[in-house]
Enzyme design. Structure first.
Site, PDB file in Angstrom:
ATOM      1  N   TYR A 139       0.804  -1.217   0.000  1.00 49.87           N
ATOM      2  CA  TYR A 139       0.000   0.000   0.000  1.00 49.87           C
ATOM      3  C   TYR A 139       0.840   1.272   0.000  1.00 49.87           C
ATOM      4  O   TYR A 139       0.411   2.316  -0.477  1.00 49.87           O
ATOM      5  CB  TYR A 139      -0.923   0.039   1.218  1.00 49.87           C
ATOM      6  CG  TYR A 139      -2.044  -0.983   1.206  1.00 49.87           C
ATOM      7  CD1 TYR A 139      -2.401  -1.652   0.046  1.00 49.87           C
ATOM      8  CD2 TYR A 139      -2.743  -1.274   2.369  1.00 49.87           C
ATOM      9  CE1 TYR A 139      -3.420  -2.591   0.042  1.00 49.87           C
ATOM     10  CE2 TYR A 139      -3.773  -2.207   2.377  1.00 49.87           C
ATOM     11  CZ  TYR A 139      -4.104  -2.865   1.211  1.00 49.87           C
ATOM     12  OH  TYR A 139      -5.113  -3.783   1.221  1.00 49.87           O
ATOM     13  N   LYS A 185       3.536 -15.597   3.445  1.00 45.61           N
ATOM     14  CA  LYS A 185       3.479 -16.480   2.275  1.00 45.61           C
ATOM     15  C   LYS A 185       4.912 -16.803   1.875  1.00 45.61           C
ATOM     16  O   LYS A 185       5.354 -16.608   0.738  1.00 45.61           O
ATOM     17  CB  LYS A 185       2.707 -15.794   1.138  1.00 45.61           C
ATOM     18  CG  LYS A 185       2.300 -16.725   0.008  1.00 45.61           C
ATOM     19  CD  LYS A 185       1.360 -17.839   0.434  1.00 45.61           C
ATOM     20  CE  LYS A 185       0.956 -18.662  -0.786  1.00 45.61           C
ATOM     21  NZ  LYS A 185       0.270 -19.924  -0.393  1.00 45.61           N
ATOM     22  N   ASP A 218      -3.107 -18.198   3.135  1.00 42.74           N
ATOM     23  CA  ASP A 218      -4.259 -18.902   2.569  1.00 42.74           C
ATOM     24  C   ASP A 218      -4.813 -19.923   3.556  1.00 42.74           C
ATOM     25  O   ASP A 218      -6.037 -20.130   3.639  1.00 42.74           O
ATOM     26  CB  ASP A 218      -3.913 -19.557   1.231  1.00 42.74           C
ATOM     27  CG  ASP A 218      -2.562 -20.231   1.214  1.00 42.74           C
ATOM     28  OD1 ASP A 218      -1.808 -20.119   2.200  1.00 42.74           O
ATOM     29  OD2 ASP A 218      -2.242 -20.874   0.197  1.00 42.74           O
ATOM     30  N   ASP A 242      -5.179  -6.558   6.209  1.00 39.09           N
ATOM     31  CA  ASP A 242      -6.395  -5.897   5.752  1.00 39.09           C
ATOM     32  C   ASP A 242      -7.455  -6.940   5.400  1.00 39.09           C
ATOM     33  O   ASP A 242      -8.609  -6.864   5.833  1.00 39.09           O
ATOM     34  CB  ASP A 242      -6.057  -5.024   4.534  1.00 39.09           C
ATOM     35  CG  ASP A 242      -7.199  -4.103   4.138  1.00 39.09           C
ATOM     36  OD1 ASP A 242      -8.220  -4.062   4.845  1.00 39.09           O
ATOM     37  OD2 ASP A 242      -7.060  -3.424   3.108  1.00 39.09           O
ATOM     38  N   ASP A 246     -10.879  -8.155   7.835  1.00 38.94           N
ATOM     39  CA  ASP A 246     -12.237  -8.021   7.304  1.00 38.94           C
ATOM     40  C   ASP A 246     -12.936  -9.371   7.243  1.00 38.94           C
ATOM     41  O   ASP A 246     -14.144  -9.479   7.501  1.00 38.94           O
ATOM     42  CB  ASP A 246     -12.199  -7.394   5.913  1.00 38.94           C
ATOM     43  CG  ASP A 246     -12.000  -5.883   5.965  1.00 38.94           C
ATOM     44  OD1 ASP A 246     -11.931  -5.334   7.077  1.00 38.94           O
ATOM     45  OD2 ASP A 246     -11.909  -5.261   4.891  1.00 38.94           O
TER      46      ASP A 246
END
Length: 352
Positions: A139, A185, A218, A242, A246
């Site tokens: 970001y 990851k 994941d 993020d 959520d």
């Protein structure tokens, strides 16, 4: 007297922020609040989603209480250059405050398991703290471009950035169950290899009493809803945090139940994580619980008043049981719910 800068923002932001301020004044009557502009409304008025007068006001603030920023997908704001869009104002605010660690609690209150879409036996007792790195990663990296049919963004982290947010996660775990899950990851991303290496090294060097587990993002995306009780503190980078926070918001039953605290070098930033919900803005229908709980986190982490924060948490839990809002299957509107919280607070004196 503590000075709180309030930034109501866009959409339902002014409505839920007003509710949070009312509760804050009830439980901590000595605080001073000062309102300023941010987001799309700030651009309309000042030509900047994070105006200079708002920046200046932060200099002597003890904490910042934020509503929401942004508009509908077809809003004219979304056709502005990226640096003038409402969300750019939010990113600039976080950077200006030096807020690198975002704390997002995911908690199912006893007796409120029925609000969760999960089976009661899965929702019962869930108490997760997601610690999201907030100032780095994809970001914020300046190495980005959109040209014709080619575009790229870059995810970049340094060891100091990883260590400072990991320290917050380990500190939080020391106050809780002593377990941290670091999410990455690392099987396909070099930046995640660095993340995993540095988090592990910090734990081995300074936090040996903490049980540290590494998991792929994941896998966590599946397990955090399939078996949420396996998690205590979860720490991860900006993009993964993020998405996971959520996703985890489904567990209590609504984004309207998800507060947050962003901590770092300066005044803390406290905000609900739900969006601006322009479709219901101005109708008095918004669930203010997350904004009120964010004010509770402000009391705890921003002003060092844990007793007052506990008061707020208990009052919100009682109001949710007695007067659930429409997004939770009830009938309470913004004002009804806020008044229910205030009545619950009146049963005990304000705590300094």
């Amino acid at each position: 007297m503590p000075k709180i800068i309030t930034l109501p923002g866009d959409g339902i932001g002014p409505e839920v922020t007003a509710a949070a301020v009312a509760v804050l004044r009830e439980v901590a009557p000595d605080v001073i609040t000062e309102e300023h502009a941010i987001g799309g409304g700030a651009f309309d008025t000042h030509g900047d989603p994070f105006p200079q007068r708002t920046r200046d006001a932060l200099q002597d603030a003890d904490a910042v209480l934020l509503g929401t920023v942004g508009g509908a997908h077809d809003s004219p704001w979304n056709r502005l250059p990226r640096h003038l869009r409402p969300e750019s104002g939010l990113l600039a605010l976080r950077k200006a405050l030096g807020c690198y660690a975002n704390l997002r609690p995911v908690r199912v209150q006893p007796g409120l398991e029925h609000l969760s879409p999960l089976k009661p036996e899965l929702a019962r007792g869930v108490d997760i703290l997601i610690v999201r790195e907030l100032l780095g990663g994809i970001y914020f990296d300046g190495d980005r471009r959109l040209e014709g049919h080619v575009a790229y963004n870059t995810m970049r982290y340094t060891t100091p950035e990883v260590e400072r947010v990991a320290k917050v996660a380990f500190w939080a775990a020391e106050q809780r169950k002593g377990r941290v899950t670091s999410v990455d990851k690392a099987n396909v991303l070099e930046v995640s290899e660095l993340w995993r290496r540095d988090v592990q090294a910090l734990r081995d060097r300074e936090y040996r009493s903490i049980h540290l587990n590494h998991e792929y993002v994941d896998s966590v995306a599946m397990l955090i809803v399939a078996n949420p009780s396996r998690y205590d503190v979860v720490v991860t980078e900006n993009l993964f945090g993020d998405i996971l926070s959520d996703l985890a918001a489904v567990i209590p039953g609504s984004l309207g139940l998800m507060p947050s605290a962003s901590l770092g070098d300066g005044p803390g930033l406290f905000e609900p994580i739900h969006g601006s919900a322009p479709d219901i803005a101005g109708q008095g229908m918004a669930n203010p619980a997350a904004a009120i709980q964010s004010a509770g986190m402000l009391l705890r982490h921003g002003l060092g008043r844990p007793d007052a924060a506990n008061q707020v948490d208990r009052a919100v839990a009682l109001a949710l049981r007695q007067h659930p809002t429409r997004d939770l299957g009830g009938q309470a509107d913004t004002q009804t719910f806020t008044q229910a919280v205030l009545r619950a607070l009146e049963t005990s004196p304000a705590v300094g």
